[in-house]
Write a protein that holds these residues in place. Structure first.
Motif, PDB file in Angstrom:
ATOM      1  N   ASP A 181       3.650  25.784 -44.453  1.00 33.19           N
ATOM      2  CA  ASP A 181       2.452  25.102 -44.962  1.00 33.19           C
ATOM      3  C   ASP A 181       1.275  26.060 -45.057  1.00 33.19           C
ATOM      4  OD1 ASP A 181       3.955  22.827 -45.049  1.00 33.19           O
ATOM      5  OD2 ASP A 181       3.112  21.943 -43.226  1.00 33.19           O
ATOM      6  N   ALA A 182       1.149  26.949 -44.088  1.00 26.14           N
ATOM      7  CA  ALA A 182       0.054  27.929 -44.126  1.00 26.14           C
ATOM      8  C   ALA A 182       0.188  28.836 -45.341  1.00 26.14           C
ATOM      9  CB  ALA A 182       0.042  28.755 -42.839  1.00 26.14           C
ATOM     10  N   LEU A 183       1.412  29.269 -45.647  1.00 29.97           N
ATOM     11  CA  LEU A 183       1.632  30.118 -46.821  1.00 29.97           C
ATOM     12  C   LEU A 183       1.287  29.383 -48.109  1.00 29.97           C
ATOM     13  CD1 LEU A 183       4.987  31.979 -46.003  1.00 29.97           C
ATOM     14  CD2 LEU A 183       2.659  32.888 -45.922  1.00 29.97           C
ATOM     15  N   VAL A 184       1.654  28.108 -48.198  1.00 27.99           N
ATOM     16  CA  VAL A 184       1.359  27.323 -49.397  1.00 27.99           C
ATOM     17  C   VAL A 184      -0.146  27.183 -49.586  1.00 27.99           C
ATOM     18  CG1 VAL A 184       1.557  25.038 -50.455  1.00 27.99           C
ATOM     19  CG2 VAL A 184       3.540  26.065 -49.342  1.00 27.99           C
ATOM     20  N   ILE A 185      -0.862  26.903 -48.489  1.00 25.52           N
ATOM     21  CA  ILE A 185      -2.312  26.723 -48.579  1.00 25.52           C
ATOM     22  C   ILE A 185      -3.001  28.019 -48.961  1.00 25.52           C
ATOM     23  CG2 ILE A 185      -4.384  26.235 -47.215  1.00 25.52           C
ATOM     24  CD1 ILE A 185      -2.636  24.234 -45.626  1.00 25.52           C
ATOM     25  N   LEU A 186      -2.594  29.115 -48.316  1.00 31.38           N
ATOM     26  CA  LEU A 186      -3.194  30.409 -48.650  1.00 31.38           C
ATOM     27  C   LEU A 186      -2.905  30.794 -50.099  1.00 31.38           C
ATOM     28  CD1 LEU A 186      -2.435  32.389 -45.374  1.00 31.38           C
ATOM     29  CD2 LEU A 186      -4.660  31.568 -46.149  1.00 31.38           C
ATOM     30  N   GLY A 187      -1.689  30.517 -50.543  1.00 29.21           N
ATOM     31  CA  GLY A 187      -1.362  30.797 -51.936  1.00 29.21           C
ATOM     32  C   GLY A 187      -2.193  29.957 -52.891  1.00 29.21           C
ATOM     33  N   ALA A 188      -2.397  28.681 -52.533  1.00 35.58           N
ATOM     34  CA  ALA A 188      -3.227  27.813 -53.369  1.00 35.58           C
ATOM     35  C   ALA A 188      -4.655  28.319 -53.433  1.00 35.58           C
ATOM     36  CB  ALA A 188      -3.190  26.384 -52.827  1.00 35.58           C
ATOM     37  N   ALA A 189      -5.186  28.751 -52.298  1.00 37.02           N
ATOM     38  CA  ALA A 189      -6.548  29.284 -52.270  1.00 37.02           C
ATOM     39  C   ALA A 189      -6.652  30.543 -53.122  1.00 37.02           C
ATOM     40  CB  ALA A 189      -6.964  29.582 -50.830  1.00 37.02           C
ATOM     41  N   GLY A 190      -5.609  31.384 -53.053  1.00 32.65           N
ATOM     42  CA  GLY A 190      -5.620  32.615 -53.831  1.00 32.65           C
ATOM     43  C   GLY A 190      -5.573  32.373 -55.324  1.00 32.65           C
TER      44      GLY A 190
ATOM     45  N   ILE B 284       7.071  25.403 -52.404  1.00 30.69           N
ATOM     46  CA  ILE B 284       5.702  25.468 -52.935  1.00 30.69           C
ATOM     47  C   ILE B 284       4.950  24.155 -52.756  1.00 30.69           C
ATOM     48  CG2 ILE B 284       6.238  27.244 -54.641  1.00 30.69           C
ATOM     49  CD1 ILE B 284       6.405  25.008 -56.752  1.00 30.69           C
ATOM     50  N   THR B 285       5.483  23.255 -51.930  1.00 28.95           N
ATOM     51  CA  THR B 285       4.823  21.964 -51.723  1.00 28.95           C
ATOM     52  C   THR B 285       4.687  21.679 -50.227  1.00 28.95           C
ATOM     53  OG1 THR B 285       6.947  20.778 -51.810  1.00 28.95           O
ATOM     54  CG2 THR B 285       5.693  21.005 -53.875  1.00 28.95           C
ATOM     55  N   ILE B 286       3.897  20.660 -49.923  1.00 26.31           N
ATOM     56  CA  ILE B 286       3.722  20.176 -48.551  1.00 26.31           C
ATOM     57  C   ILE B 286       4.166  18.721 -48.534  1.00 26.31           C
ATOM     58  CG2 ILE B 286       2.028  19.642 -46.747  1.00 26.31           C
ATOM     59  CD1 ILE B 286       0.389  22.017 -47.746  1.00 26.31           C
ATOM     60  N   THR B 287       5.118  18.418 -47.685  1.00 32.35           N
ATOM     61  CA  THR B 287       5.705  17.084 -47.686  1.00 32.35           C
ATOM     62  C   THR B 287       5.134  16.164 -46.616  1.00 32.35           C
ATOM     63  OG1 THR B 287       7.481  17.912 -46.249  1.00 32.35           O
ATOM     64  CG2 THR B 287       7.872  17.953 -48.630  1.00 32.35           C
ATOM     65  N   ASP B 288       4.327  16.693 -45.717  1.00 37.41           N
ATOM     66  CA  ASP B 288       3.762  15.875 -44.640  1.00 37.41           C
ATOM     67  C   ASP B 288       2.281  16.234 -44.472  1.00 37.41           C
ATOM     68  OD1 ASP B 288       3.130  14.370 -42.469  1.00 37.41           O
ATOM     69  OD2 ASP B 288       4.579  15.270 -41.099  1.00 37.41           O
ATOM     70  N   ARG B 289       1.416  15.333 -44.941  1.00 42.57           N
ATOM     71  CA  ARG B 289      -0.020  15.600 -44.869  1.00 42.57           C
ATOM     72  C   ARG B 289      -0.515  15.673 -43.434  1.00 42.57           C
ATOM     73  NH1 ARG B 289      -3.968  12.044 -44.526  1.00 42.57           N
ATOM     74  NH2 ARG B 289      -2.587  10.332 -45.101  1.00 42.57           N
ATOM     75  N   GLU B 290       0.105  14.939 -42.546  1.00 43.81           N
ATOM     76  CA  GLU B 290      -0.361  14.885 -41.159  1.00 43.81           C
ATOM     77  C   GLU B 290      -0.349  16.261 -40.492  1.00 43.81           C
ATOM     78  OE1 GLU B 290      -1.602  12.232 -39.876  1.00 43.81           O
ATOM     79  OE2 GLU B 290      -1.148  10.969 -41.606  1.00 43.81           O
ATOM     80  N   ARG B 291       0.543  17.145 -40.952  1.00 42.87           N
ATOM     81  CA  ARG B 291       0.660  18.454 -40.297  1.00 42.87           C
ATOM     82  C   ARG B 291      -0.571  19.325 -40.503  1.00 42.87           C
ATOM     83  NH1 ARG B 291       6.174  18.603 -42.149  1.00 42.87           N
ATOM     84  NH2 ARG B 291       5.478  19.951 -43.853  1.00 42.87           N
TER      85      ARG B 291
END
Length: 577
Positions: A12-21, A63-70
């Motif tokens: 999830d951290a990689l996905v978020i950082l990639g999205a920010a980039g 490339i996705t996040i399946t659990d928002r709670e995390r």
């Protein structure tokens, strides 16, 4: 590999950082607020978007996040860092000066807006009185996480918004206490007493120990140590206020205020800025994940009507209160639209109300959707507010700066800025100065200079100060990175504006020319030329030839610097000679 390095959390951290980039540079290129980009990315890659298809298409899982709670805890850190940043820009002196707006204007806004929205929910939707009251107050709140980055704290609109938002943030504590099934007058009294003790302890620690920690960090000249101490202060203060029921956000704000009173606040602000921006981006992604397209399509008529009514009521209430308090029409319009959408705190209150049984699950789900949709509209409302403010009040900018048409603007009012202002006055040319040091501004105003307090590093300086209509812009700040950034932004927005910038040396001057400055004046070069002039005159050379040779040498050096910046032949600079 992901499993070895932390499993799903690492993914999830990689996905978020990639999205920010991707989001930040892409939306900056098309000159749209990245706020919208983060929310759209959250809706796309979240469990209600492509994440729902990851089971059938395994390649989407990467490339996705399946659990928002995390990632909710990371979003909460984003809000903490935002409040910390606001505290850094304030001081206890400024906060005390704002007390009338915070408890007067902020209190009125909460009561009037909450009452009107509550009446609509009570008689329009048939909710119970407790549910209508709680939900009305929750919807009366505005988003600190979105409003303050859009408005800043330097403009009149930003200062009014900050005062109202501070009251709203503080009101979260009694609201949550009321919703707690175990709460009682004794519990409230316990929170108040504990809060007084904790805040008092934080103030004492900040007054006597905090500057010592940062002094040691300054001696090491380690940015990492500055960052570590700053984060430690934020987390300890947040844990302290959270432990007594006051909420962690209040602790983050106090941490920023404590550091703002030290001599190291500017360094801390610069070092923590990237982390604060990333944390805010994570929060916005979680907001986007709350937008379930299927749910939106199922209730879109009700969603649009409910969102529109909330926006209209809040905007009209804030506009009316500001006009009643004699604020300019443009300021009232801009502030009303800027703060019309609901808040991230609304989501917290809704979750607590659902847990306490005050609202039903369907009611909480619907108004959560309204809140997420309203948050998505905040940047658009802010832009609309700025445009409408200029139309209804063309004689003054919403930032509180008078009409700057034909005026030379000076950013930075230290020793260099004052000399420029003196020379402008000597030749009868109008000028207006902006500086981020409130003490410097107060001193200069007492001496008759035309200067206001403002942070030109935040927000859109071109729109706030009407740069494209001004005669020229002079950048005198002792911040080479900011000077280059402003030169580039101003040149892109105002291709014909004269921009004269102070440079540290020849290399910095070359960067400024490349960024679009009309002229860049290196301090080292001018100092050397003045020394040469003084020496030549003192040893008996005639003044006329000396001055001529100095001018010739200056022109030669500037030509070399422009060539180094590879700008000598670029017509896009729009330089006026």
């Amino acid at each position: 590999m992901a499993g070895e390095l932390g499993g799903q959390g690492f993914h999830d951290a990689l996905v978020i950082l990639g999205a920010a980039g991707v989001v930040i540079p892409a939306f900056a290129r098309i000159r749209i607020s990245p706020v919208i980009g983060f929310i759209l990315v959250g809706a796309t890659i979240g469990p209600a978007g492509l994440g729902a298809l990851a089971g059938d298409h395994p390649w989407l899982a990467s490339i996705t996040i399946t659990d928002r709670e995390r990632i909710e805890p990371f979003a909460e850190i984003g809000i903490l860092m935002l409040l910390f940043g606001i505290g850094l820009e304030l001081s206890f002196r400024r906060l005390w000066a704002m007390r009338g707006k915070v408890f007067g204007l902020g209190g009125l806004q909460m009561m009037v807006t909450g009452f009107l929205l509550g009446l609509g929910l009570l008689f329009g939707l048939g909710l119970s009185a407790p549910a209508a009251a709680i939900l009305g107050l929750a919807l009366a709140m505005s988003s600190t996480a979105l409003v303050m980055p859009l408005a800043g704290t330097a403009s009149t609109t930003g200062q009014i918004a900050l005062a109202i938002l501070l009251l709203q943030d503080l009101s979260l504590v009694p609201l949550l206490l009321v919703l707690d099934a175990k709460s009682s007058p004794d519990a409230l009294l316990q929170v108040l007493l504990g809060g007084i003790l904790v805040i008092g302890a934080l103030l004492l620690i900040g007054r006597f120990l905090l500057w010592r920690l940062f002094a040691q960090a300054a001696r090491t000249k380690s940015p990492e140590l500055f960052l570590a101490i700053s984060l430690l202060v934020v987390m300890l203060a947040s844990l302290a206020t959270g432990s007594v029921g006051l909420g962690a956000v209040l602790g983050a704000l106090i941490a920023g205020l404590l550091i703002a009173e030290t001599d190291y606040h500017a360094e801390v602000e610069v070092i923590t800025a990237p982390l604060r921006g990333l944390a805010l981006g994570i929060f916005l992604i979680t907001v986007g994940m709350r937008l379930d397209l299927a749910e939106v399509l199922a209730v879109w008529p009700q969603l649009i009507v409910a969102t529109a009514l909330v926006l209209i009521v809040k905007a009209l209430v804030i506009f009316s209160l500001l006009r009643w308090r004699k604020n300019r029409r443009g300021t009232a319009v801009e502030t009303g639209l800027l703060m019309a959408s609901p808040s991230e705190l609304t989501l917290i209150v809704l979750a607590s109300a659902l847990a306490a049984g005050v609202v039903s699950a369907s009611t909480a789900a619907f108004w959560t959707l309204v809140t997420a949709f309203g948050l998505t509209l905040t940047p658009l409302l802010a832009a609309a507010g700025r445009r409408m403010a200029r139309r209804v009040d063309p004689q003054a900018l919403a930032s509180g700066v008078s009409d700057t048409s034909g005026v030379t603007l000076i950013f930075g009012f230290g020793r260099v800025g004052r000399i420029v202002a003196d020379m402008m006055a000597e030749h009868g040319r109008p000028y207006f100065a902006v500086d981020g040091d409130i003490d410097c501004v107060a001193s200069a105003r007492e001496q008759g200079y035309k200067v206001i307090f403002g942070d030109v590093a935040r927000g859109d300086a071109v729109e706030r100060f009407g740069l494209c209509d001004s005669a020229a812009l002079v950048l005198t700040m002792d911040d080479p990175v900011l000077t280059v950034r402003l030169s580039r932004e101003v040149r892109a927005a105002c291709p014909d504006l004269t921009v004269v910038a102070r440079a540290r040396d020849g290399q910095h001057a070359a960067q400024l020319y490349k960024a679009g400055a009309t002229d860049a004046v290196p301090e080292t070069m001018e100092g050397s030329l003045q020394i040469s002039e003084a020496v030549l005159v003192d040893i008996g050379v005639a003044m006329g030839p000396v001055i001529a040779s100095i001018h010739e040498k200056r022109s030669q050096l500037r030509a070399q610097i422009r060539e180094a910046g590879q700008l000598a032949e670029e017509p896009a600079l729009g330089r006026r000679r």
